[in-house]
Design a protein around this motif. Sequence first.
Motif, PDB file in Angstrom:
ATOM      1  N   ARG A  93      -6.690 -11.165 -12.998  1.00 54.99           N
ATOM      2  CA  ARG A  93      -6.068  -9.865 -13.294  1.00 54.99           C
ATOM      3  C   ARG A  93      -4.652  -9.895 -12.707  1.00 54.99           C
ATOM      4  N   PHE A  94      -3.693  -9.422 -13.463  1.00 57.01           N
ATOM      5  CA  PHE A  94      -2.292  -9.477 -13.045  1.00 57.01           C
ATOM      6  C   PHE A  94      -1.717  -8.071 -12.997  1.00 57.01           C
ATOM      7  N   ILE A  95      -1.150  -7.705 -11.849  1.00 59.91           N
ATOM      8  CA  ILE A  95      -0.509  -6.403 -11.679  1.00 59.91           C
ATOM      9  C   ILE A  95       0.935  -6.633 -11.259  1.00 59.91           C
ATOM     10  N   ASP A  96       1.864  -6.145 -12.058  1.00 60.43           N
ATOM     11  CA  ASP A  96       3.292  -6.349 -11.810  1.00 60.43           C
ATOM     12  C   ASP A  96       3.913  -5.055 -11.299  1.00 60.43           C
ATOM     13  N   GLN A  97       4.274  -5.043 -10.021  1.00 58.80           N
ATOM     14  CA  GLN A  97       4.973  -3.905  -9.428  1.00 58.80           C
ATOM     15  C   GLN A  97       6.318  -4.351  -8.856  1.00 58.80           C
ATOM     16  N   SER A  98       6.948  -5.268  -9.569  1.00 62.80           N
ATOM     17  CA  SER A  98       8.199  -5.856  -9.090  1.00 62.80           C
ATOM     18  C   SER A  98       9.440  -5.094  -9.520  1.00 62.80           C
ATOM     19  N   GLU A  99       9.272  -4.111 -10.400  1.00 65.46           N
ATOM     20  CA  GLU A  99      10.451  -3.412 -10.911  1.00 65.46           C
ATOM     21  C   GLU A  99      10.280  -1.894 -10.832  1.00 65.46           C
ATOM     22  N   LEU A 100       9.593  -1.417  -9.796  1.00 62.11           N
ATOM     23  CA  LEU A 100       9.373   0.019  -9.649  1.00 62.11           C
ATOM     24  C   LEU A 100      10.535   0.723  -8.952  1.00 62.11           C
ATOM     25  N   GLY A 101      11.450  -0.055  -8.362  1.00 59.37           N
ATOM     26  CA  GLY A 101      12.656   0.529  -7.809  1.00 59.37           C
ATOM     27  C   GLY A 101      12.535   0.998  -6.376  1.00 59.37           C
ATOM     28  N   PRO A 102      13.619   1.582  -5.839  1.00 64.36           N
ATOM     29  CA  PRO A 102      13.684   1.936  -4.420  1.00 64.36           C
ATOM     30  C   PRO A 102      12.730   3.043  -3.986  1.00 64.36           C
ATOM     31  N   ASP A 103      12.202   3.820  -4.915  1.00 63.27           N
ATOM     32  CA  ASP A 103      11.275   4.897  -4.543  1.00 63.27           C
ATOM     33  C   ASP A 103       9.845   4.404  -4.324  1.00 63.27           C
ATOM     34  N   PHE A 104       9.593   3.131  -4.626  1.00 61.87           N
ATOM     35  CA  PHE A 104       8.267   2.542  -4.453  1.00 61.87           C
ATOM     36  C   PHE A 104       8.051   2.263  -2.969  1.00 61.87           C
ATOM     37  N   SER A 105       7.132   2.993  -2.357  1.00 60.59           N
ATOM     38  CA  SER A 105       6.929   2.887  -0.908  1.00 60.59           C
ATOM     39  C   SER A 105       6.119   1.649  -0.545  1.00 60.59           C
ATOM     40  N   PRO A 106       6.543   0.927   0.500  1.00 60.40           N
ATOM     41  CA  PRO A 106       5.739  -0.212   0.941  1.00 60.40           C
ATOM     42  C   PRO A 106       4.369   0.197   1.459  1.00 60.40           C
ATOM     43  N   LEU A 107       4.221   1.432   1.902  1.00 61.70           N
ATOM     44  CA  LEU A 107       2.893   1.902   2.311  1.00 61.70           C
ATOM     45  C   LEU A 107       1.925   1.829   1.141  1.00 61.70           C
ATOM     46  N   HIS A 108       2.431   2.118  -0.054  1.00 57.52           N
ATOM     47  CA  HIS A 108       1.590   2.058  -1.248  1.00 57.52           C
ATOM     48  C   HIS A 108       1.122   0.626  -1.522  1.00 57.52           C
ATOM     49  N   SER A 109       1.982  -0.349  -1.234  1.00 62.47           N
ATOM     50  CA  SER A 109       1.602  -1.733  -1.487  1.00 62.47           C
ATOM     51  C   SER A 109       0.410  -2.162  -0.657  1.00 62.47           C
ATOM     52  N   PHE A 110       0.451  -1.855   0.627  1.00 64.84           N
ATOM     53  CA  PHE A 110      -0.635  -2.303   1.490  1.00 64.84           C
ATOM     54  C   PHE A 110      -1.916  -1.534   1.212  1.00 64.84           C
ATOM     55  N   ALA A 111      -1.799  -0.258   0.852  1.00 65.76           N
ATOM     56  CA  ALA A 111      -2.987   0.503   0.458  1.00 65.76           C
ATOM     57  C   ALA A 111      -3.567  -0.030  -0.845  1.00 65.76           C
ATOM     58  N   ALA A 112      -2.693  -0.434  -1.773  1.00 66.88           N
ATOM     59  CA  ALA A 112      -3.163  -0.996  -3.046  1.00 66.88           C
ATOM     60  C   ALA A 112      -3.932  -2.290  -2.823  1.00 66.88           C
ATOM     61  N   ASP A 113      -3.427  -3.153  -1.950  1.00 60.82           N
ATOM     62  CA  ASP A 113      -4.134  -4.408  -1.690  1.00 60.82           C
ATOM     63  C   ASP A 113      -5.498  -4.160  -1.058  1.00 60.82           C
ATOM     64  N   ASP A 114      -5.592  -3.155  -0.194  1.00 62.04           N
ATOM     65  CA  ASP A 114      -6.902  -2.815   0.380  1.00 62.04           C
ATOM     66  C   ASP A 114      -7.865  -2.357  -0.713  1.00 62.04           C
ATOM     67  N   ALA A 115      -7.383  -1.476  -1.590  1.00 62.48           N
ATOM     68  CA  ALA A 115      -8.247  -0.969  -2.662  1.00 62.48           C
ATOM     69  C   ALA A 115      -8.690  -2.097  -3.588  1.00 62.48           C
ATOM     70  N   LEU A 116      -7.765  -2.991  -3.897  1.00 62.13           N
ATOM     71  CA  LEU A 116      -8.100  -4.113  -4.772  1.00 62.13           C
ATOM     72  C   LEU A 116      -9.040  -5.101  -4.084  1.00 62.13           C
ATOM     73  N   SER A 117      -8.885  -5.276  -2.782  1.00 55.57           N
ATOM     74  CA  SER A 117      -9.795  -6.163  -2.050  1.00 55.57           C
ATOM     75  C   SER A 117     -11.224  -5.646  -2.125  1.00 55.57           C
ATOM     76  N   ILE A 118     -11.373  -4.333  -2.068  1.00 53.94           N
ATOM     77  CA  ILE A 118     -12.711  -3.745  -2.161  1.00 53.94           C
ATOM     78  C   ILE A 118     -13.321  -4.016  -3.529  1.00 53.94           C
ATOM     79  N   SER A 119     -12.546  -3.797  -4.602  1.00 55.86           N
ATOM     80  CA  SER A 119     -13.116  -3.977  -5.945  1.00 55.86           C
ATOM     81  C   SER A 119     -13.320  -5.454  -6.281  1.00 55.86           C
ATOM     82  N   VAL A 120     -12.409  -6.320  -5.833  1.00 55.88           N
ATOM     83  CA  VAL A 120     -12.610  -7.756  -6.055  1.00 55.88           C
ATOM     84  C   VAL A 120     -13.827  -8.229  -5.264  1.00 55.88           C
TER      85      VAL A 120
END
Length: 278
Positions: free
Chosen positions: A14-41
């Motif tokens: 599965r491929f998720i591309d969040q490389s072009e979301l811009g300066p409003d994309f919070s890094p807090l969201h990235s680490f929370a996303a990886d946790d959520a994905l780790s649970i489902s994987v």
Amino acid sequence: MTTIHPLLTPSHYRFIDQSELGPDFSPLHSFAADDALSISVGNHTSPTTARIWVHDKTVVLGIPDARLPYISEAVDYLESENYRVIVRNSGGLAVLLDEGVLNLSLIFPDSKEVNIHEGYNAMVDFTRYVFRDVTNDIEAYEIPDSYCPGTYDLSINGKKFAGISQRRVKQGSAVQIYLDVTGSGKERARILKRFYEIGKKEAATRFEYPEINPEVMASMNELLGKNWTVRDVRNRILSALQELSGELTSYSLNEDEHKDFEKRLAHMIDRNHKALRA
């Protein structure tokens, strides 16, 4: 010949591309996303997942960094240089992210046969595979006077361009790498060198913080004589995933993952408030 770790050849990516979301994309969201994905994987409700992400002018601290004797002054310095500052939930020390740094998370299901080193080794093999047509000189060993030094620092001719961390959540494991693609590795290191000088000063500390030498850090473009963009490397990663897997699909977080994401994000926000504003 490039080694291919068994973790890198699942039947489905599965491929998720969040490389072009811009300066409003919070890094807090990235680490929370990886946790959520780790649970489902880990629950096998998602296949092995690759997520790429970019954050504008951000310094991501490790937990020991938040315990620097003069952390408030050090954070003030970073903010005066227009960097956002967060504390992450995975291992390691401070790293600097900007629009020239591409981050990749490979999220694997855990098993009794897979120890923490297997995840690191898989990311090393994947990085070498992505750039196998350009260089055979990527080495993995600690560069002690780099920022965020670790056993799995990636370097070419002694100059570090990438670092790897790993976080395990329930039955899933997110292996994260930052790749300095464009810009000056030396300048990024200079910022973090000053951060530690301000944060530690002459105080004695139990934890040994790095004595950063900016000369040991470089971007891939500097090391390889390239003029790559972050998108160029993104395309290389996508091609590698397609080559290594029988099937590749792309879709965002589902309803259950969103619920886990919101819970993990709340934890991240609370942790950062306590660590940096106490």
